[in-house]
Write a protein that holds these residues in place. Structure first.
Motif, short mmCIF file in Angstrom:
data_model
loop_
_atom_site.label_atom_id
_atom_site.label_comp_id
_atom_site.label_asym_id
_atom_site.label_seq_id
_atom_site.Cartn_x
_atom_site.Cartn_y
_atom_site.Cartn_z
N GLY A 80 0.81 -1.20 0.15
CA GLY A 80 0.08 -0.04 0.20
C GLY A 80 0.93 1.26 0.09
O GLY A 80 0.55 2.08 -0.70
N MET A 81 1.91 1.17 0.67
CA MET A 81 2.73 2.43 0.77
C MET A 81 3.30 2.74 -0.41
O MET A 81 3.85 3.71 -0.71
CB MET A 81 3.88 2.23 1.89
N LEU A 82 3.57 1.83 -1.20
CA LEU A 82 4.35 2.02 -2.61
C LEU A 82 3.54 2.99 -3.50
O LEU A 82 4.16 4.04 -3.87
CB LEU A 82 4.42 0.55 -3.33
N LEU A 83 2.43 2.91 -3.39
CA LEU A 83 1.28 3.83 -4.34
C LEU A 83 1.69 5.10 -3.89
O LEU A 83 1.58 6.08 -4.28
CB LEU A 83 0.05 3.35 -4.28
N VAL A 84 1.53 5.22 -2.38
CA VAL A 84 1.85 6.50 -1.69
C VAL A 84 3.04 7.30 -2.12
O VAL A 84 3.08 8.38 -2.32
CB VAL A 84 1.52 6.53 -0.19
N VAL A 85 3.97 6.42 -2.03
CA VAL A 85 5.41 7.07 -2.23
C VAL A 85 5.51 7.24 -3.85
O VAL A 85 6.07 8.32 -4.16
CB VAL A 85 6.57 6.09 -1.70
N LEU A 86 4.89 6.54 -4.72
CA LEU A 86 4.85 6.82 -6.21
C LEU A 86 4.44 8.28 -6.29
O LEU A 86 4.74 8.91 -7.50
CB LEU A 86 4.03 5.96 -6.81
N LEU A 87 3.61 8.83 -5.56
CA LEU A 87 2.87 10.16 -5.58
C LEU A 87 3.69 11.24 -5.11
O LEU A 87 3.33 12.15 -5.09
CB LEU A 87 1.47 10.06 -4.92
N GLY A 88 4.83 10.63 -4.35
CA GLY A 88 5.50 11.56 -3.73
C GLY A 88 5.34 12.09 -2.29
O GLY A 88 5.72 12.79 -1.73
N HIS A 89 4.46 11.05 -1.84
CA HIS A 89 3.97 11.49 -0.46
C HIS A 89 4.35 10.40 0.68
O HIS A 89 4.91 9.33 0.15
CB HIS A 89 2.13 11.25 -0.44
N VAL A 90 4.09 10.51 1.89
CA VAL A 90 4.31 9.42 3.01
C VAL A 90 2.99 9.33 3.80
O VAL A 90 2.42 10.16 4.02
CB VAL A 90 5.46 9.62 3.68
N ASP A 91 3.02 8.13 4.51
CA ASP A 91 1.85 8.03 5.19
C ASP A 91 2.54 7.49 6.80
O ASP A 91 2.98 6.33 6.88
CB ASP A 91 0.83 7.15 4.88
N LEU A 92 2.39 8.48 7.69
CA LEU A 92 3.16 8.08 8.90
C LEU A 92 1.94 7.52 9.72
O LEU A 92 2.39 7.01 11.06
CB LEU A 92 3.30 9.52 9.57
N SER A 93 0.68 7.31 9.35
CA SER A 93 -0.34 6.88 10.33
C SER A 93 -0.43 5.45 10.39
O SER A 93 -1.41 5.04 11.04
CB SER A 93 -1.72 7.52 9.89
N VAL A 94 -0.03 4.83 9.33
CA VAL A 94 -0.40 3.24 9.24
C VAL A 94 -0.27 2.50 10.27
O VAL A 94 -1.09 1.52 10.79
CB VAL A 94 0.45 2.84 8.03
N GLY A 95 0.62 2.94 11.24
CA GLY A 95 0.86 1.87 12.52
C GLY A 95 -0.11 2.05 13.38
O GLY A 95 -0.60 1.28 14.09
N SER A 96 -0.63 3.33 13.72
CA SER A 96 -1.62 3.68 14.45
C SER A 96 -2.97 3.11 13.90
O SER A 96 -3.75 2.81 14.68
CB SER A 96 -1.75 5.17 14.57
N VAL A 97 -3.10 3.46 12.54
CA VAL A 97 -4.45 2.85 11.97
C VAL A 97 -4.52 1.15 12.09
O VAL A 97 -5.37 0.66 12.43
CB VAL A 97 -4.34 3.20 10.53
N MET A 98 -3.43 0.51 11.90
CA MET A 98 -3.41 -0.95 12.14
C MET A 98 -4.04 -1.37 13.69
O MET A 98 -4.51 -2.12 13.95
CB MET A 98 -1.72 -1.35 12.23
#
Length: 400
Positions: free
Chosen positions: A70-88
């Motif tokens: 999932g993070m791959l697509l976010v990074v492909l757009l030039g972004h990051v997602d720092l919330s994924v651990g908390s969402v888990m």
């Protein structure tokens, strides 16, 4: 005449060097992974490649590989997602509340949790895509918010145990309908079939490129790649078959990799993601709805974080307030180490998976060798830095 011969030899030498560098730049992560596998096998006196350890390696890192996809697509757009651990952790807490406290069937709870994860992604994607707030800020807020909501849902306590059907997501194995005494025969049959499909796919890709007058590798190079692919797939399959067969989570990962590979390589949406990450302004001028693309990528990331949270909860057989801590860093490290660019537009699903496997192999191998957790964290941080440095170096080399 002598000068001509010298020039010819120099050109050959340069071309061989360039080819070697090109091969390393393309398959550097695979080469590093193979080296690590061999090194840890030697250093652990043969413990590392034992079927039980290889199976545990997959089970222990499956949630990170799902996050990396999932993070791959976010990074492909030039972004990051720092919330994924908390969402888990939050989704795991919701799953615990539904299944442990209220007795809801996993067949209903799991889809509901995935929808909740997608809604969280939609919430964050709205602020990033349509309001224009940087993803770093939005997801940092999400990291704090959903970690706090996890504490609220759980009340600081863990919820356990989950139903056995739910646990099989992360700890179950493919049943052996064929029946084997010392070898999981169904797994072997599937492994041989997968190897054949991959080799046929490579052949078709080569023929299609050749038909369209693109440059293709020599027949010897293709045969080497095909034989290598077959040996690796069947060899890994044999290791799993010698224990209890393919884990269920490995089948799930295979479906995810196939789906993301198809999305990024064969669809219009995939090409639009690469175009948006490569040059947003140019993508907008060409008619691509970049805001819509960004929004749906974050929806996807939310759903994948939810799936990773469910996998982790199933493996631990508990929903805990500390679940998913620093998982966002592991996911980003896997993606960047797998060759994705920090500026967007470059990266592959196989690269992200191989990057995640490299991190998992390092963790597992160092644990067997008795390396402390503190040193493991330091080494992983150094590897992430080196991956970014390698990315910048390759970019400068291409420009020059």
């Amino acid at each position: 005449m002598e000068n001509t011969d010298k020039l010819t030899q120099e050109k050959k030498g340069i071309s061989l060097k360039d080819k070697a560098m090109d091969i390393f730049s393309r398959y550097s992560m695979v080469i590093i992974l193979v080296v690590l596998l061999i090194a840890f096998q030697v250093m652990t006196d043969g413990i590392f490649w034992r079927p039980l350890n290889i199976t545990n390696l997959v089970l222990q890192n499956s949630h990170i590989l799902v996050l990396a996809a999932g993070m791959l697509l976010v990074v492909l757009l030039g972004h990051v997602d720092l919330s994924v651990g908390s969402v888990m952790a939050f989704v795991g807490a919701i799953a615990g509340m539904l299944m442990v406290n209220n007795g809801l069937s996993p067949w209903l709870a799991v889809p509901l949790c995935l929808v909740i994860g997608a809604l969280i992604g939609a919430w964050q994607g709205f602020w990033v895509a349509y309001v224009g707030i940087p993803a770093f800020i939005v997801t940092l807020a999400g990291l704090l918010m959903f970690r706090g909501l996890t504490q609220v849902v759980l009340g600081g306590q863990s919820l356990a145990p989950f139903p056995s059907a739910f646990q099989k997501i992360s700890t179950g194995y493919l049943p052996d309908f064929i029946g084997g005494d010392h070898l999981h025969l169904l797994t072997m049959v599937l492994g041989i079939a997968i190897a054949a499909v991959l080799v046929i796919g490579q052949w078709r890709t080569r023929e299609r490129r050749k038909k369209n007058l693109f440059e293709v590798e020599s027949m010897n190079a293709f045969l080497f790649k095909a034989i290598f692919t077959g040996i690796v797939v069947i060899g890994v399959t044999y290791i799993f078959a010698a224990y209890q067969g393919y884990p269920v989570i490995l089948i799930i990962l295979g479906v995810i990799v196939a789906a993301y590979g198809f999305l990024t390589n064969k669809t219009v949406a995939g090409r639009q993601i690469y175009a948006t990450g490569g040059n947003r302004k140019a993508a907008e001028l060409s008619g691509i709805k970049t805001k819509k693309i960004t929004f749906w990528v974050f929806v996807n990331m939310g759903a994948m974080a939810a799936l990773a949270g469910l996998i982790l909860a199933a493996r631990l057989n508990a929903a805990t307030p500390q679940a998913g801590t620093s998982m966002e860093l592991d996911a980003m490290a896997a993606v960047y180490f797998g060759g994705a660019s920090t500026s967007g537009g470059i990266g592959t699903i196989m690269g992200a998976i191989v990057g995640g496997l490299v991190m998992g192999v390092l963790n597992n191998g160092m644990s067997i060798l008795g390396v402390g957790v503190d040193w493991q964290q330091a080494i992983k941080g150094l590897i992430l830095l080196l991956a970014v440095v390698l990315d910048i170096y390759n970019k400068k080399k291409k420009i020059s």
